[in-house]
Scaffold this motif. Structure first.
Motif, PDB file in Angstrom:
ATOM      1  N   HIS A   1      19.409   0.383  34.248  1.00 45.17           N
ATOM      2  CA  HIS A   1      19.043  -1.025  34.108  1.00 45.17           C
ATOM      3  C   HIS A   1      19.534  -1.798  35.332  1.00 45.17           C
ATOM      4  O   HIS A   1      20.601  -1.499  35.868  1.00 45.17           O
ATOM      5  CB  HIS A   1      19.664  -1.581  32.821  1.00 45.17           C
ATOM      6  CG  HIS A   1      19.106  -2.890  32.412  1.00 45.17           C
ATOM      7  ND1 HIS A   1      19.619  -4.077  32.866  1.00 45.17           N
ATOM      8  CD2 HIS A   1      18.077  -3.193  31.584  1.00 45.17           C
ATOM      9  CE1 HIS A   1      18.935  -5.070  32.337  1.00 45.17           C
ATOM     10  NE2 HIS A   1      17.983  -4.554  31.552  1.00 45.17           N
TER      11      HIS A   1
ATOM     12  N   SER B   1      20.909  -4.559  35.609  1.00 51.78           N
ATOM     13  CA  SER B   1      22.175  -5.271  35.418  1.00 51.78           C
ATOM     14  C   SER B   1      23.387  -4.328  35.419  1.00 51.78           C
ATOM     15  O   SER B   1      24.524  -4.797  35.344  1.00 51.78           O
ATOM     16  CB  SER B   1      22.163  -6.034  34.089  1.00 51.78           C
ATOM     17  OG  SER B   1      22.186  -5.117  33.005  1.00 51.78           O
TER      18      SER B   1
ATOM     19  N   ALA C   1      10.071   1.978  30.859  1.00 49.99           N
ATOM     20  CA  ALA C   1      10.068   0.915  29.842  1.00 49.99           C
ATOM     21  C   ALA C   1      11.362   0.938  29.029  1.00 49.99           C
ATOM     22  O   ALA C   1      11.950  -0.113  28.752  1.00 49.99           O
ATOM     23  CB  ALA C   1       8.853   1.071  28.925  1.00 49.99           C
ATOM     24  N   PHE C   2      11.828   2.131  28.663  1.00 50.95           N
ATOM     25  CA  PHE C   2      13.062   2.246  27.880  1.00 50.95           C
ATOM     26  C   PHE C   2      14.252   1.726  28.678  1.00 50.95           C
ATOM     27  O   PHE C   2      15.072   0.960  28.171  1.00 50.95           O
ATOM     28  CB  PHE C   2      13.301   3.703  27.466  1.00 50.95           C
ATOM     29  CG  PHE C   2      14.530   3.883  26.628  1.00 50.95           C
ATOM     30  CD1 PHE C   2      14.486   3.701  25.256  1.00 50.95           C
ATOM     31  CD2 PHE C   2      15.751   4.204  27.214  1.00 50.95           C
ATOM     32  CE1 PHE C   2      15.633   3.849  24.477  1.00 50.95           C
ATOM     33  CE2 PHE C   2      16.900   4.353  26.449  1.00 50.95           C
ATOM     34  CZ  PHE C   2      16.842   4.174  25.075  1.00 50.95           C
TER      35      PHE C   2
ATOM     36  N   LYS D   1      14.272  -0.339  31.205  1.00 49.71           N
ATOM     37  CA  LYS D   1      14.146  -1.791  31.413  1.00 49.71           C
ATOM     38  C   LYS D   1      14.627  -2.581  30.195  1.00 49.71           C
ATOM     39  O   LYS D   1      15.153  -3.680  30.341  1.00 49.71           O
ATOM     40  CB  LYS D   1      12.682  -2.172  31.689  1.00 49.71           C
ATOM     41  CG  LYS D   1      12.265  -2.006  33.104  1.00 49.71           C
ATOM     42  CD  LYS D   1      10.841  -2.502  33.308  1.00 49.71           C
ATOM     43  CE  LYS D   1      10.411  -2.275  34.728  1.00 49.71           C
ATOM     44  NZ  LYS D   1       9.004  -2.625  34.953  1.00 49.71           N
ATOM     45  N   SER D   2      14.446  -2.025  29.011  1.00 47.99           N
ATOM     46  CA  SER D   2      14.772  -2.779  27.800  1.00 47.99           C
ATOM     47  C   SER D   2      16.150  -2.450  27.208  1.00 47.99           C
ATOM     48  O   SER D   2      16.504  -2.986  26.168  1.00 47.99           O
ATOM     49  CB  SER D   2      13.684  -2.565  26.749  1.00 47.99           C
ATOM     50  OG  SER D   2      13.604  -1.212  26.384  1.00 47.99           O
ATOM     51  N   ASN D   3      16.934  -1.585  27.864  1.00 50.10           N
ATOM     52  CA  ASN D   3      18.252  -1.205  27.354  1.00 50.10           C
ATOM     53  C   ASN D   3      19.279  -1.217  28.483  1.00 50.10           C
ATOM     54  O   ASN D   3      19.225  -0.373  29.385  1.00 50.10           O
ATOM     55  CB  ASN D   3      18.201   0.199  26.729  1.00 50.10           C
ATOM     56  CG  ASN D   3      17.327   0.234  25.499  1.00 50.10           C
ATOM     57  OD1 ASN D   3      17.742  -0.184  24.434  1.00 50.10           O
ATOM     58  ND2 ASN D   3      16.096   0.704  25.661  1.00 50.10           N
ATOM     59  N   GLU D   4      20.236  -2.135  28.411  1.00 44.25           N
ATOM     60  CA  GLU D   4      21.211  -2.311  29.492  1.00 44.25           C
ATOM     61  C   GLU D   4      22.056  -1.077  29.775  1.00 44.25           C
ATOM     62  O   GLU D   4      22.457  -0.850  30.912  1.00 44.25           O
ATOM     63  CB  GLU D   4      22.127  -3.502  29.198  1.00 44.25           C
ATOM     64  CG  GLU D   4      21.440  -4.827  29.389  1.00 44.25           C
ATOM     65  CD  GLU D   4      22.392  -5.999  29.293  1.00 44.25           C
ATOM     66  OE1 GLU D   4      23.627  -5.792  29.282  1.00 44.25           O
ATOM     67  OE2 GLU D   4      21.898  -7.129  29.238  1.00 44.25           O
TER      68      GLU D   4
END
Length: 158
Positions: free
Chosen positions: A44, A46, A129-130, A132-135
């Motif tokens: 991710h 972040s 996609a996974f 991107k959606s899980n920090e």
């Protein structure tokens, strides 16, 4: 005049030898250069806890022996499907084992009730996609995949 011709021949011979030597060194250098990896490891955007990982660290993450990032976020590793050539390359490079051997490890872990394997996703797009959606997520995709703003980690062989 004879002396000038000999100097020219000697100069030409030295030049050809030098050129041949330079060509040989170039070819030898190219042959010994490392092949680029067929995959890239992504996290991710972040994720400040990782910029580079060794193959040993990656193996521990994907075998769930390391479960948290340095900042204490839970790691969520995802694999590509077992039939993926990228997964086979990743498994051999990171774990030093085939996908079949890694799956056998997971069968033992499941049977003994110790752990379950990372989720298997069908393709690069699903992994991206996974992540991107899980920090806390980490995955790998083919080297040519467009990962947008996701962070690509350097991988060091150990």
């Amino acid at each position: 005049m004879q002396h000038a011709l000999e100097n020219n021949r000697n100069g030409l011979a030295a030049g050809l030898i030098g050129a041949f030597l330079a060509f040989f060194l170039l070819i030898a250098g190219l042959a010994s250069a490392k092949e680029p990896l067929p995959f890239k490891v992504i996290v991710h955007s972040s994720n400040a806890a990782a910029a580079a990982l060794t193959t040993k660290e990656l193996s521990k993450i994907f075998l769930k022996k390391t479960t948290h990032w340095k900042d204490e976020k839970k790691i969520e590793a995802v694999d590509l499907g077992a039939d993926s050539s990228i997964r086979e390359s990743f498994s051999r490079y990171v774990h030093g084992k085939s996908v079949t051997a890694v799956k056998a490890y997971w069968q033992q872990q499941i049977f003994s009730g110790r752990a379950t394997p990372p989720a298997e996703l069908k393709d690069d797009a699903a992994v991206i996609a996974f992540v991107k959606s899980n920090e806390g997520a980490i995955g790998y995709v083919s080297a040519g995949a467009d990962v947008g703003e996701l962070k690509v980690l350097a991988v060091w062989s150990e």
